[in-house]
Design an enzyme around this catalytic site. Structure first.
Site, PDB file in Angstrom:
ATOM      1  N   LYS A  16     -13.822  44.510  68.654  1.00 58.69           N
ATOM      2  CA  LYS A  16     -13.246  45.823  68.301  1.00 58.69           C
ATOM      3  C   LYS A  16     -14.242  46.636  67.467  1.00 58.69           C
ATOM      4  O   LYS A  16     -14.481  47.812  67.751  1.00 58.69           O
ATOM      5  CB  LYS A  16     -11.938  45.642  67.503  1.00 58.69           C
ATOM      6  CG  LYS A  16     -10.882  44.805  68.213  1.00 58.69           C
ATOM      7  CD  LYS A  16      -9.624  44.645  67.380  1.00 58.69           C
ATOM      8  CE  LYS A  16      -9.777  43.909  66.069  1.00 58.69           C
ATOM      9  NZ  LYS A  16     -10.161  42.479  66.201  1.00 58.69           N
ATOM     10  N   ARG A  91      -1.344  46.082  62.469  1.00 58.46           N
ATOM     11  CA  ARG A  91      -1.471  44.654  62.774  1.00 58.46           C
ATOM     12  C   ARG A  91      -0.103  43.982  62.858  1.00 58.46           C
ATOM     13  O   ARG A  91      -0.019  42.802  63.165  1.00 58.46           O
ATOM     14  CB  ARG A  91      -2.170  44.063  61.603  1.00 58.46           C
ATOM     15  CG  ARG A  91      -3.383  43.300  61.490  1.00 58.46           C
ATOM     16  CD  ARG A  91      -4.352  43.011  62.471  1.00 58.46           C
ATOM     17  NE  ARG A  91      -5.295  42.083  61.903  1.00 58.46           N
ATOM     18  CZ  ARG A  91      -6.523  42.397  61.555  1.00 58.46           C
ATOM     19  NH1 ARG A  91      -6.994  43.595  61.763  1.00 58.46           N
ATOM     20  NH2 ARG A  91      -7.294  41.476  61.038  1.00 58.46           N
ATOM     21  N   ARG A 130     -21.542  35.623  64.008  1.00 58.90           N
ATOM     22  CA  ARG A 130     -21.568  37.012  63.512  1.00 58.90           C
ATOM     23  C   ARG A 130     -22.355  37.144  62.210  1.00 58.90           C
ATOM     24  O   ARG A 130     -22.213  36.358  61.287  1.00 58.90           O
ATOM     25  CB  ARG A 130     -20.149  37.528  63.272  1.00 58.90           C
ATOM     26  CG  ARG A 130     -20.160  38.907  62.601  1.00 58.90           C
ATOM     27  CD  ARG A 130     -18.859  39.624  62.646  1.00 58.90           C
ATOM     28  NE  ARG A 130     -17.729  38.795  62.310  1.00 58.90           N
ATOM     29  CZ  ARG A 130     -16.470  39.119  62.576  1.00 58.90           C
ATOM     30  NH1 ARG A 130     -16.206  40.235  63.207  1.00 58.90           N
ATOM     31  NH2 ARG A 130     -15.490  38.322  62.223  1.00 58.90           N
TER      32      ARG A 130
HETATM   33  P1  AP5 Z   1     -10.764  42.435  60.159  1.00 62.81           P
HETATM   34  O1  AP5 Z   1     -12.001  42.735  59.445  1.00 62.81           O
HETATM   35  O2  AP5 Z   1      -9.986  43.523  60.795  1.00 62.81           O
HETATM   36  O3  AP5 Z   1     -11.087  41.297  61.191  1.00 62.81           O
HETATM   37  P2  AP5 Z   1     -10.483  40.968  62.657  1.00 62.81           P
HETATM   38  O4  AP5 Z   1      -9.459  41.824  63.234  1.00 62.81           O
HETATM   39  O5  AP5 Z   1     -10.120  39.554  62.467  1.00 62.81           O
HETATM   40  O6  AP5 Z   1     -11.598  41.315  63.587  1.00 62.81           O
HETATM   41  P3  AP5 Z   1     -13.067  40.979  63.410  1.00 62.81           P
HETATM   42  O7  AP5 Z   1     -13.717  41.961  62.471  1.00 62.81           O
HETATM   43  O8  AP5 Z   1     -13.199  39.519  63.041  1.00 62.81           O
HETATM   44  O9  AP5 Z   1     -13.635  41.090  64.875  1.00 62.81           O
HETATM   45  P4  AP5 Z   1     -13.907  42.293  65.862  1.00 62.81           P
HETATM   46  O10 AP5 Z   1     -12.874  42.291  66.921  1.00 62.81           O
HETATM   47  O11 AP5 Z   1     -14.146  43.576  65.115  1.00 62.81           O
HETATM   48  O12 AP5 Z   1     -15.260  41.758  66.496  1.00 62.81           O
HETATM   49  P5  AP5 Z   1     -16.776  42.217  66.229  1.00 62.81           P
HETATM   50  O13 AP5 Z   1     -17.042  43.503  66.908  1.00 62.81           O
HETATM   51  O14 AP5 Z   1     -17.142  42.086  64.782  1.00 62.81           O
HETATM   52  O15 AP5 Z   1      -9.711  41.681  59.197  1.00 62.81           O
HETATM   53  C1  AP5 Z   1     -10.145  40.704  58.270  1.00 62.81           C
HETATM   54  C2  AP5 Z   1      -8.987  40.373  57.334  1.00 62.81           C
HETATM   55  O16 AP5 Z   1      -8.583  41.542  56.611  1.00 62.81           O
HETATM   56  C3  AP5 Z   1      -7.703  39.856  57.997  1.00 62.81           C
HETATM   57  O17 AP5 Z   1      -7.753  38.460  58.236  1.00 62.81           O
HETATM   58  C4  AP5 Z   1      -6.650  40.235  56.950  1.00 62.81           C
HETATM   59  O18 AP5 Z   1      -6.665  39.352  55.852  1.00 62.81           O
HETATM   60  C5  AP5 Z   1      -7.159  41.588  56.449  1.00 62.81           C
HETATM   61  N1  AP5 Z   1      -6.648  42.727  57.234  1.00 62.81           N
HETATM   62  C6  AP5 Z   1      -7.382  43.611  57.980  1.00 62.81           C
HETATM   63  N2  AP5 Z   1      -6.590  44.527  58.536  1.00 62.81           N
HETATM   64  C7  AP5 Z   1      -5.322  44.228  58.168  1.00 62.81           C
HETATM   65  C8  AP5 Z   1      -4.053  44.813  58.456  1.00 62.81           C
HETATM   66  N3  AP5 Z   1      -3.932  45.890  59.256  1.00 62.81           N
HETATM   67  N4  AP5 Z   1      -2.955  44.240  57.909  1.00 62.81           N
HETATM   68  C9  AP5 Z   1      -3.058  43.159  57.102  1.00 62.81           C
HETATM   69  N5  AP5 Z   1      -4.224  42.552  56.794  1.00 62.81           N
HETATM   70  C10 AP5 Z   1      -5.353  43.088  57.326  1.00 62.81           C
HETATM   71  O19 AP5 Z   1     -17.559  41.087  67.057  1.00 62.81           O
HETATM   72  C11 AP5 Z   1     -17.585  39.751  66.604  1.00 62.81           C
HETATM   73  C12 AP5 Z   1     -18.979  39.151  66.899  1.00 62.81           C
HETATM   74  O20 AP5 Z   1     -19.185  39.101  68.322  1.00 62.81           O
HETATM   75  C13 AP5 Z   1     -20.146  39.968  66.339  1.00 62.81           C
HETATM   76  O21 AP5 Z   1     -21.151  39.094  65.950  1.00 62.81           O
HETATM   77  C14 AP5 Z   1     -20.632  40.814  67.533  1.00 62.81           C
HETATM   78  O22 AP5 Z   1     -21.989  41.109  67.445  1.00 62.81           O
HETATM   79  C15 AP5 Z   1     -20.307  39.901  68.706  1.00 62.81           C
HETATM   80  N6  AP5 Z   1     -19.902  40.606  69.936  1.00 62.81           N
HETATM   81  C16 AP5 Z   1     -19.053  41.659  70.022  1.00 62.81           C
HETATM   82  N7  AP5 Z   1     -18.865  41.995  71.319  1.00 62.81           N
HETATM   83  C17 AP5 Z   1     -19.599  41.109  72.056  1.00 62.81           C
HETATM   84  C18 AP5 Z   1     -19.808  40.931  73.456  1.00 62.81           C
HETATM   85  N8  AP5 Z   1     -19.203  41.726  74.366  1.00 62.81           N
HETATM   86  N9  AP5 Z   1     -20.617  39.920  73.843  1.00 62.81           N
HETATM   87  C19 AP5 Z   1     -21.216  39.098  72.939  1.00 62.81           C
HETATM   88  N10 AP5 Z   1     -21.058  39.219  71.595  1.00 62.81           N
HETATM   89  C20 AP5 Z   1     -20.253  40.221  71.158  1.00 62.81           C
END
Ligand code: AP5
Length: 222
Positions: A16, A91, A130
């Site tokens: 995302k 969420r 990551r």
């Molecule tokens: P948050 O920071 O929102 O984390 P998440 O939703 O768990 O999502 P991520 O940031 O882990 O992943 P992403 O989907 O953005 O993937 P990314 O692009 O980085 O939330 C963290 C915490 O905050 C929660 O656990 C909670 O405690 C709290 N929180 C946040 N929002 C909340 C809410 N609304 N309500 C309550 N609590 C909340 O990609 C991941 C990796 O994969 C990177 O290394 C990237 O380079 C790689 N990558 C991406 N796409 C590809 C691809 N197509 N191929 C290969 N590698 C790829």
């Protein structure tokens, strides 16, 4: 420039943030990431940060009332007509309901909800690899998209780090929270005719092409 208003839904590590950062560059949208907001508050040890840290550190969702107010206020602070991506918010169903009421009051509508779909094995590999720039927030992956020089951001030269909640035990809790509390939003937005699935399993450019096709299918911005 196409000023769409989007919500990005999907499990942790599904890409995302990566795709939201691309839309910032490609379409000039504003990325509103609840995770980034909470990390900044936690790092600055603000009142919100202190309340959020205990949940964040164990991979649980931060309570709705803390997150919803901050995120709806962030949308309200945008200049009228600004396109944005809500990344990681809402969420839960109660968060979605607060957002809906807030947007109605602001006379803002969501154009589409993109549902990033990825299996658990790839989620775990992507999160494990990551790395994030501590200075400009650029995203890298040790396995899939490494920086030119290990530990250094290509874009700004800042140091790369691993997120505190990207360790295995916390990732399991985050996946569990996603399934129990966030997955019901798929049906919530399907019922409103806003849901667009995205196969997040391919390379970044392939996922970006799907996102672009969905945006193109929305037609001219209102
Ligand atoms: P948050 O920071 O929102 O984390 P998440 O939703 O768990 O999502 P991520 O940031 O882990 O992943 P992403 O989907 O953005 O993937 P990314 O692009 O980085 O939330 C963290 C915490 O905050 C929660 O656990 C909670 O405690 C709290 N929180 C946040 N929002 C909340 C809410 N609304 N309500 C309550 N609590 C909340 O990609 C991941 C990796 O994969 C990177 O290394 C990237 O380079 C790689 N990558 C991406 N796409 C590809 C691809 N197509 N191929 C290969 N590698 C790829």
């Amino acid at each position: 420039m196409r000023q769409v208003r989007l919500i990005f839904l999907g499990p942790p590590g599904s890409g995302k943030g990566t795709q939201a950062q691309r839309l910032v560059v490609r379409l000039g949208l504003v990325q509103l990431s609840s995770g980034d907001v909470l990390r900044r508050e936690i790092q600055a040890a603000t009142e919100i940060g202190k309340q959020a840290a205990g949940y964040y550190n164990v991979g649980a969702l931060v309570p709705d009332d803390i997150v919803s107010g901050v995120m709806v206020a962030a949308v309200g602070a945008l200049p009228p007509g600004t396109g944005f991506v809500l990344d990681g918010f809402p969420r839960t169903v109660p968060q979605a309901e607060v957002l809906e009421r807030g947007l109605t009051a602001l006379q803002v509508t969501i154009d589409a909800v993109l549902d990033f779909r990825l299996d658990d094995a790839l989620i775990i590999r992507r999160i494990g690899g990551r790395r994030i720039c501590t200075r400009c927030n650029a995203l890298y992956n040790a396995e899939f998209s490494p920086p030119r020089q290990a530990g250094v951001c290509d874009r700004c030269g800042g140091p790369l780090t691993q997120r505190a909640d990207d360790v295995e035990s916390v990732v399991a809790a985050r996946l569990d929270a996603y399934r129990r509390q966030t997955a019901p939003l798929v049906e919530y937005y399907q019922r409103r005719g806003l849901l667009h699935p995205v196969d997040a399993g391919g390379p970044v450019d392939g996922v970006a092409a799907q996102v672009a096709a969905i945006i193109a299918s929305l037609g001219p911005a209102a």
